[in-house]
Design an enzyme around this catalytic site. Structure first.
Site, PDB file in Angstrom:
ATOM      1  N   ASP A  86       0.814  -1.213   0.000  1.00  0.00           N
ATOM      2  CA  ASP A  86       0.000   0.000   0.000  1.00  0.00           C
ATOM      3  C   ASP A  86       0.848   1.264   0.000  1.00  0.00           C
ATOM      4  O   ASP A  86       0.308   2.366  -0.106  1.00  0.00           O
ATOM      5  CB  ASP A  86      -0.955   0.004   1.203  1.00  0.00           C
ATOM      6  CG  ASP A  86      -2.386  -0.301   0.788  1.00  0.00           C
ATOM      7  OD1 ASP A  86      -2.592  -0.691  -0.371  1.00  0.00           O
ATOM      8  OD2 ASP A  86      -3.301  -0.142   1.617  1.00  0.00           O
ATOM      9  N   ASP A 141     -11.157  -6.386  10.379  1.00  0.00           N
ATOM     10  CA  ASP A 141     -11.091  -7.840  10.500  1.00  0.00           C
ATOM     11  C   ASP A 141     -12.147  -8.377  11.462  1.00  0.00           C
ATOM     12  O   ASP A 141     -12.764  -9.409  11.211  1.00  0.00           O
ATOM     13  CB  ASP A 141      -9.694  -8.270  10.944  1.00  0.00           C
ATOM     14  CG  ASP A 141      -9.060  -7.297  11.931  1.00  0.00           C
ATOM     15  OD1 ASP A 141      -9.806  -6.671  12.708  1.00  0.00           O
ATOM     16  OD2 ASP A 141      -7.826  -7.172  11.925  1.00  0.00           O
TER      17      ASP A 141
END
Length: 725
Positions: free
Chosen positions: A135, A439
């Protein structure tokens, strides 16, 4: 009937634990009864008393929530030999996702050690594909991946020839297992690794790649001077094509597929942090390998167990339970913890007790790393009793006349900023968006779609990583965790609301243990401030030490802490490690959890935006030395340190002041009226000893700065001027 591929073993001593829990509950009810029926009349003591009642009510409620996972924890044991006998080489393909975000906080040499460790599993190389999401969009990380693709040709056959563990070269060579191979070969591979890391580290320091290296791979030409980490096109490069005849190691064996991906970033588009990266990987991998099983791991969590994949498949392929299992979660373990767990980061009790308890209720939560998923559940698949997984799925070979370049171009189109617009990605498909701990809500949604999960905690840890090595890193990490979990609790994904009718109540309570970390800050802050101030001002807030009503207070406090000590010792902590852990829970509650709660409320009110801060994986040499010597690290002026120092000084002054007034008879009140507060204040002072040392005795760079100490003295003086109410 086929023999099971895994078994479930319940923890022993549950009857004794339940008796303990019942007695603690009874004593807690007596404490609350005493508080509620003996509220003083008007005045400062009444307000302080009601505050104590509110804090104790919260502690009681939170204790009940924590019991959900301690009532019947389980442990799973797998049988890999049965898996091999039953399936042989007819095992499913596995795609492994590794995520990194910043080459400065997460050094590329650290990232590739993780990459090399997961490439070297004891598994069929032709069924293994490894993907890195960068990223940061850094050419430095891509260069490190290119170097790793060359080193893998020697590292993988070396690992399998001698069956070495761990298979992270950084971890392996730091532990110096020379006895497993010839010294000559060991030195050859180590020199090759050292030279590679030196080239990578040199490139990172200089921030550029030599031109002669750029010409070795077409991928380097994806970067130009205009590219930044927040503004670049999608980049997908297949560094090793496992379906190509040239994709072999130095001994002619097939290598796993290795892919680098940097999804498109543009300033005008929100990128959804790690969840967005994971969703891009799901799509990109679908046109390259499309394996039915996906494993994801953080870039600093290397594989420590060569058979982890086969262990996970024992759950998915079990004839009796496998069809219900959506994901298999492994614990987070760290290899850089001090002997006595200086900052309380070992997570031993969470890993051994709480996650095992969640496993007995429907499955552990998804913690974002060290997890195996069915690809279908990440695409939003709901559980049905008649569902049959196609374990032979995936892309077996290269489509005729389709070049790897064409596949890369197709994959790039799936990693653009606009691909997800007007789709269900981030909602019904893939990892969910809108929360710093994406998550957890993703795992909760999977459970609410009818799937179960299992928790695997083998004797040899599956993954090892780097835990925080300074107080600042520890507080940052727990602020992020507590803030994200609390934001879930206050959102539509609150387990009690989102999970109502879909998961059982105890499972919902298990999720809320972490969702309620942040609000724990307020009663804790109250309890470490008000009784001490009341002691100094001559206001008793507990029963006399000679009163029968002191018994439930003492019993609840002592028995709960004795059991906490037993849990810690049985999970591998030392006595000093448990004590350090207790100190750190106090510190985290009055700092990380407090700021996590404040920031969550600010976001709900629209006063701030969601951010994601990467916990640094590098430390300064002096800091590392102090960490190894188990000396707490401060060194900078932060609001968290001001709070820590203020609470420590406040309790010291109150203890000394209270003792002096009792000894001089200034209050005309017997000592037994203040003994409980003296004991509480004294224990807080003992707990805070490392902070007094850092303020007054230490001279190293890691001490508490004088400006923090001065500010803390000011706040303590201010506390004495303000009434308790």
């Amino acid at each position: 009937m086929e023999r099971r591929l895994f078994e479930t073993v319940r923890h022993g001593g549950r009857a004794l634990y339940r008796l303990h829990a019942v007695t603690v509950a009874a004593s807690t009810l007596l404490v609350l009864y005493y508080r509620a029926t003996r509220v003083p009349g008007s005045g400062g003591r009444r307000a302080a008393w009601l505050g104590m009642l509110a804090a104790e009510l919260w502690y009681a409620a939170y204790w009940v929530v924590t019991q959900s996972v301690r009532w019947s924890p389980v442990r799973r044991c797998t049988f890999r030999d049965r898996l091999t006998a039953r399936y042989g080489d007819r095992l499913p393909g596995v795609d492994i996702f590794v995520c990194t975000a910043d080459p400065l906080s997460e050094p590329p040499s650290l990232v590739i050690s993780t990459i090399l460790s997961v490439m070297a599993y004891n598994y069929l190389a032709e069924k293994l594909s490894v993907y890195l999401s960068d990223d940061g969009g850094s050419v430095l990380t891509f260069y490190a991946m290119w170097e790793a693709s060359l080193f893998a040709k020697h590292w993988l056959p070396f690992c399998k020839r001698y069956n070495i563990e761990p298979r992270s070269p950084a971890a392996y060579f730091s532990e110096s297992y020379q006895d497993l191979c010839t010294p000559k070969e060991w030195s050859f591979i180590k020199d090759m690794y050292d030279e590679m890391t030196e080239r990578i580290d040199t490139a990172v320091i200089s921030r550029k790649i030599p031109e002669e290296i750029r010409s070795n791979h077409k991928g380097f030409y994806e970067w130009n001077p205009e590219i930044t980490s927040k503004n670049h096109q999608p980049i997908v490069q297949v560094l090793i094509d496992g379906k190509d005849q040239k994709g072999v190691d130095s001994e002619g064996n097939v290598l796993p597929t290795l892919v680098y991906m940097a999804r498109e970033k543009r300033p005008q588009h929100h990128h959804n942090f790690k969840a967005g990266a994971m969703n891009a990987l799901i799509r990109v991998s679908s046109v390259i390998s499309n394996s039915p099983v996906i494993m994801n791991v953080d870039c600093d969590m290397y594989s420590n167990n060569n058979d982890t994949i086969r262990d996970a498949l024992c759950f998915f392929l079990d004839e009796e339970m496998g069809h219900k299992i959506g994901f298999v979660q492994y614990p987070q373990n760290y290899n850089n913890m001090t002997k006595n767990n200086l900052y309380g980061n070992s997570l031993h009790v969470i890993n051994e007790v709480e996650m095992g308890g969640m496993d007995s209720l429907g499955g552990p939560l998804y913690v974002g790393t060290g997890c195996f998923h069915r690809r279908e559940i990440l695409r939003g698949k709901r559980f049905t009793k008649d569902y049959q997984e196609d374990w032979n799925g995936g892309i077996k070979g290269r489509i005729q006349d389709t070049s790897i370049g064409e596949i890369e171009e197709k994959a790039k189109s799936l990693a653009t900023c606009t691909y997800e617009h007007d789709t269900q990605w981030g909602d019904e498909i893939g990892l969910k968006y809108g929360c710093p701990v994406e998550d957890v809500i993703t795992g909760l949604a999977i459970h609410c779609r009818g799937w179960e999960s299992v928790y695997s905690n083998p004797t040899r840890p599956a993954f090892m990583g780097l835990g925080p090595t300074t107080l600042a890193q520890t507080l940052l990490q727990h602020k992020r965790w507590s803030e994200g979990s609390f934001s879930i609790f206050l959102s539509k994904y609150c387990p009690f609301l989102f999970g109502h009718g879909k998961t059982n109540l105890r499972h919902q309570m298990g999720y809320c243990i972490y969702g309620l970390w942040a609000p724990n800050s307020l009663p804790t802050l109250y309890y470490v401030v008000i009784p001490s101030l009341a002691l100094l001002k001559g206001i008793p807030l507990f029963p006399k030490i000679t009163s029968p009503w002191i018994a439930p207070f003492i019993y609840a406090f002592c028995v709960k802490n004795m059991y906490s000590l037993y849990e810690a010792l049985s999970c591998g902590d030392t006595l000093k490690g448990w004590w350090n852990g207790q100190r750190m829970w106090l510190v985290k509650r009055i700092t990380s959890f407090l700021f996590g709660a404040i920031d969550t409320v600010r976001k709900l009110l629209g006063l701030s935006k969601m951010t994601f801060v990467v916990t640094p994986k590098v430390s300064i040499e002096d800091e590392s030395k102090r960490y190894e010597e188990e000396i707490m690290e401060f060194g900078s002026s932060t609001p968290e340190y001001v709070i820590i120092a203020t609470i420590a000084l406040l309790n010291l002054v109150c203890l000394l002041g209270g003792l002096s007034q009792i000894m001089t008879g200034a209050w005309n009140i017997h000592l037994d009226a203040f003994s409980p507060q003296l004991i509480l204040c004294g224990m807080l002072v003992i707990t805070n000893m490392p902070f007094y040392e850092a303020m007054f005795l230490r001279n190293d760079k890691g001490k508490i700065p004088f400006t923090v100490t001065l500010a803390s003295f000011g706040f303590v003086m201010l506390d004495f001027l303000v009434p308790i109410v």
